[in-house]
Enzyme design. Structure first.
Site, PDB file in Angstrom:
ATOM      1  N   GLU A  54       0.819  -1.213   0.000  1.00 28.15           N
ATOM      2  CA  GLU A  54       0.000   0.000   0.000  1.00 28.15           C
ATOM      3  C   GLU A  54       0.855   1.265   0.000  1.00 28.15           C
ATOM      4  O   GLU A  54       0.520   2.260  -0.654  1.00 28.15           O
ATOM      5  CB  GLU A  54      -0.934   0.005   1.220  1.00 28.15           C
ATOM      6  CG  GLU A  54      -1.924  -1.147   1.252  1.00 28.15           C
ATOM      7  CD  GLU A  54      -1.423  -2.348   2.036  1.00 28.15           C
ATOM      8  OE1 GLU A  54      -2.243  -2.989   2.711  1.00 28.15           O
ATOM      9  OE2 GLU A  54      -0.202  -2.648   1.977  1.00 28.15           O
ATOM     10  N   ARG A 209      19.042 -21.300 -10.681  1.00 28.00           N
ATOM     11  CA  ARG A 209      19.919 -20.794 -11.729  1.00 28.00           C
ATOM     12  C   ARG A 209      19.260 -20.741 -13.104  1.00 28.00           C
ATOM     13  O   ARG A 209      19.747 -20.030 -13.998  1.00 28.00           O
ATOM     14  CB  ARG A 209      21.197 -21.641 -11.797  1.00 28.00           C
ATOM     15  CG  ARG A 209      20.957 -23.114 -12.111  1.00 28.00           C
ATOM     16  CD  ARG A 209      22.177 -23.962 -11.810  1.00 28.00           C
ATOM     17  NE  ARG A 209      21.924 -25.377 -12.078  1.00 28.00           N
ATOM     18  CZ  ARG A 209      21.329 -26.187 -11.199  1.00 28.00           C
ATOM     19  NH1 ARG A 209      20.915 -25.715 -10.046  1.00 28.00           N
ATOM     20  NH2 ARG A 209      21.144 -27.457 -11.499  1.00 28.00           N
TER      21      ARG A 209
END
Length: 367
Positions: A54, A209
């Site tokens: 927010e 990876r």
């Protein structure tokens, strides 16, 4: 709710996904601010201890937040933690309406944020796309309501149910698409867990990876500390994010692993192995809310028999090897009536591989 409300909440959900695997012990949250039918602010919670979704969205919206509608996947917080309450920020900005996907199950919030907004004159609606919002934070929900992390078990096998050939060879069972999907799963979880036999046999890296994302904490279940000191999980660029769970209490043995940057977590022993409930609770205390369990078969069988797995993902490669190794090492089942039941949730494809999503019958999630 209008179709535009649904569209804005879907956008908030997609933003929240950006934080998966990065926010624990906080939830992953997305927020969209709309004024006169135009998105003026967006944000998501990026990391624990940093501003919430927010706050990011309000900063982007600026003065346009006054009189605007706010779509947020989780009830805005109303308490002072590492950051100020989001409710106060929304009220101060003068927003007109807040649409929350779900109530926050955390006891310090749990409806109080919505009440605070209503008392300040903000129109509040809750429950839009609730199940999708809950799905985002399965780990957070389970952790704050039970003190246990959410366990997602993944395995790759041939069509005849083998995870390796009779010689133990298992690279690779599935295709590249499935391996990338597994790396995305790792990136979305706080930790990845394997047994020591898997470490010895496969020497995995347990990283992400093949995709963009943060490497999860690596948890090696090793009752007697048999993990070789030369393995990848102790010698990679991120070796400090490895925890070895054991029942071995000898400090001299511990020191060998500690000197390589690993952490030792001593757990209770049950039936000659690490007592998994004790381990899971200890990991939850450390902020681990979601765990991807990748094997081996003894670890998976123990977790399944003890009803600790919340969800399973089975990758089936279009291959047959005949005699081999099954994904679960389970003792004592002699008839089909005694079989552990699974409920299939959905079936999909990953390249040439079939992917089955299922839940053990009887696992009741606190959502």
């Amino acid at each position: 709710m209008s179709t535009s409300d649904i569209a804005y909440m879907k956008r908030a959900i997609s933003l929240a996904r950006k934080g998966l695997g990065r926010t624990a012990p906080n939830p992953a949250v997305g927020c969209v601010i709309v004024c006169d039918g135009v998105i003026v602010g967006e944000g998501w919670h990026k990391k624990a201890g940093t501003p919430h979704a927010e706050v990011h969205a309000l900063a982007m919206a600026g003065a346009a937040a006054k009189g605007a509608d706010v779509y947020v996947t989780l009830e805005p917080c109303c308490h002072h933690g590492k950051t100020p309450p989001c409710c106060d920020a929304l009220i101060a900005a003068g927003v007109r309406r807040v649409v929350a996907g779900m109530v926050d199950p955390f006891l310090q919030v749990a409806g109080k944020g919505l009440q605070t907004l209503r008392q300040a004159g903000v129109r509040v609606e809750v429950g839009l796309l609730e199940q999708q919002c809950k799905e985002l934070n399965k780990g957070f929900i389970k952790s704050v309501t039970t003190g246990m992390p959410y366990l997602l078990y993944k395995t790759a096998m041939t069509m005849d149910g083998n995870i390796a050939t009779v010689t133990g060879h298992s690279r690779w069972v599935t295709g590249e698409e499935s391996r990338r999907l597994v790396h995305r799963l790792r990136a979305h979880c706080d930790a990845v867990m394997v047994g020591v036999d898997t470490v010895i046999a496969d020497n995995p890296q347990l990283t992400v990876r093949h995709v963009r994302g943060r490497d999860p904490l690596r948890v090696i279940v090793d009752t007697r500390l048999r993990t070789p000191e030369s393995v990848n999980v102790l010698n990679g660029t991120d070796a400090g994010r490895t925890v070895i769970a054991t029942c071995e209490t000898n400090p001299d043995i511990h020191q060998r692993y500690l000197s390589q940057g690993a952490d030792i977590l001593v757990c209770r022993e049950y039936d000659g192995r690490v007592e998994m409930t004790d381990l899971l609770r200890k990991l939850a205390v450390r902020g681990v809310q979601s765990i991807l369990v990748e094997g081996g078969s003894r670890l998976a069988g123990d977790l399944l028999q003890r009803n600790l797995i919340d969800e399973c993902i089975f990758f089936y490669a279009p291959k047959v090897v005949g005699n081999g190794f099954a994904p679960f090492a389970i003792q004592g089942i002699s008839t089909m009536d005694e079989a552990i039941q699974l409920e299939v949730q959905r079936v999909g494809m990953s390249g040439p591989d079939v992917v089955v999503y299922a839940r053990p019958v009887g696992v009741c999630l606190p959502v």
